[in-house]
Structure formats: C-alpha cells, structure tokens
Design a protein around this motif. Structure first.
Motif, PDB file in Angstrom:
ATOM      1  N   THR A 145       0.851  -1.192   0.000  1.00  0.00           N
ATOM      2  CA  THR A 145       0.000   0.000   0.000  1.00  0.00           C
ATOM      3  C   THR A 145       0.884   1.238   0.000  1.00  0.00           C
ATOM      4  O   THR A 145       2.053   1.175   0.377  1.00  0.00           O
ATOM      5  CB  THR A 145      -0.929   0.011   1.229  1.00  0.00           C
ATOM      6  OG1 THR A 145      -0.121  -0.052   2.405  1.00  0.00           O
ATOM      7  CG2 THR A 145      -1.907  -1.146   1.192  1.00  0.00           C
ATOM      8  N   GLU A 146       0.337   2.358  -0.443  1.00  0.00           N
ATOM      9  CA  GLU A 146       1.078   3.624  -0.537  1.00  0.00           C
ATOM     10  C   GLU A 146       1.793   3.927   0.775  1.00  0.00           C
ATOM     11  O   GLU A 146       1.185   3.902   1.843  1.00  0.00           O
ATOM     12  CB  GLU A 146       0.099   4.758  -0.873  1.00  0.00           C
ATOM     13  CG  GLU A 146       0.756   6.088  -1.127  1.00  0.00           C
ATOM     14  CD  GLU A 146       1.388   6.173  -2.500  1.00  0.00           C
ATOM     15  OE1 GLU A 146       2.383   6.896  -2.635  1.00  0.00           O
ATOM     16  OE2 GLU A 146       0.875   5.525  -3.434  1.00  0.00           O
ATOM     17  N   GLY A 147       3.095   4.177   0.716  1.00  0.00           N
ATOM     18  CA  GLY A 147       3.887   4.531   1.887  1.00  0.00           C
ATOM     19  C   GLY A 147       4.354   3.353   2.717  1.00  0.00           C
ATOM     20  O   GLY A 147       5.053   3.522   3.705  1.00  0.00           O
TER      21      GLY A 147
END
Length: 167
Positions: A145-147
């Motif tokens: 997931t993002e980050g």
C-alpha cells in the motif's frame, strides 16, 4: 656444419635459447620472445609495460583489471577492479554504477531493491511490474500500500490474492 651459440635457458619453457633477436632479458632473466607473454592473455610483452606478481607476468590491462592486482576488490558484476568507492550488497562488492536493476539498468546505489527467486536485482518499480504476484481474482499485481514497504497477500491453494479480493 655450424651451430648457433646458445645464449642460455628460457626461464618460462626451460628450453635453450638460440639465435640473435629471438630472446629478451627482463628482471635479470632470459626468455624466448614467444615465452615473454602475459599470463592472462598471452600477449607478447617485449617493448611494453608489464608487471610481475608472484612469478607470473601480466600486461598492463590484466594487471590493473584482474585479480592479479591485489590492492583492490573486483566487482561482482563486471569483474574489473574497484579502485574508488566500493558498494557492498548481498555480501558482494560492486562499482556503484554496476549495481543496477536487471530491467531498466538504473543504478541502485542508495536505493531500495528487490530480488527474485534467481537472485536477480530489481528496482522496486520493475520488481512490482514484472515479478510481483498477481491476484487470482482481479488479475492486478499485489503491491504494498502507498507509503508501506510490506506487501500483504493471502495465498490459498497455490494462488495469490489481495486481502480485499479473497472471499
């Protein structure tokens, strides 16, 4: 019948050296011209710079860019000596420019990277594009997931699923 005088014995082949212009002397030793060669590539060394390491002779290139030169490490990728900065990754040494992505060849110096099952190195983008598992439900790659650096997936009956696609 006349015989040519012998000049001595060649230190490389232990054969007698006869005839003018067929021998050379280096480091106080006598060689046939054809025996005074690089131990790595067999290039003739007469009238060229050469190096002697542990009794072996090397042309300049093979002395500088092989393991005959003992003052530096060799790059695991290209095999040449690393004279400046050494990049250590996965227990091996590399030139910074040689440690790069298998796909895009971008240098991975200081960057995150991934390995596939054959230990090929990828930048994150290409790893996710070409190696990341694909979801059996939606057919999209399963990515962090993002980050995040962690990929979450469910594996069931040898198939991969996004957490939200598994029902």
């Amino acid at each position: 019948m006349t015989t040519e005088p012998s000049f001595g014995t060649c230190v490389r082949c232990s054969q007698r050296v006869y005839g003018d212009g067929q021998a050379c002397q280096a480091m106080g030793k006598l060689y046939h011209d054809s025996c005074f060669t690089c131990s790595a590539c067999s290039q003739r060394l007469q009238k060229q710079p050469f190096y002697s390491v542990s009794g072996r002779l090397f042309c300049k290139d093979h002395f500088m860019y092989s393991d005959a030169h003992q003052s530096s490490e060799s790059c695991n990728s290209c095999g040449f000596l690393i004279k400046d900065m050494v990049l250590q990754a996965m227990g091996k040494s590399y030139h910074p420019a040689c440690f790069c992505c298998t796909v895009c060849h971008q240098s991975l110096e200081g960057a995150r990277f991934c390995l596939d099952s054959a230990n090929r190195v990828y930048c994150l983008k290409d790893y996710h594009r070409y190696v990341a598992p694909t979801c059996a439900t939606c057919a999209l790659p399963i990515l962090p997931t993002e980050g995040s650096l962690v990929t979450e997936r469910i594996v069931s009956m040898d198939r991969d699923y996004h957490v939200y696609c598994f029902h």
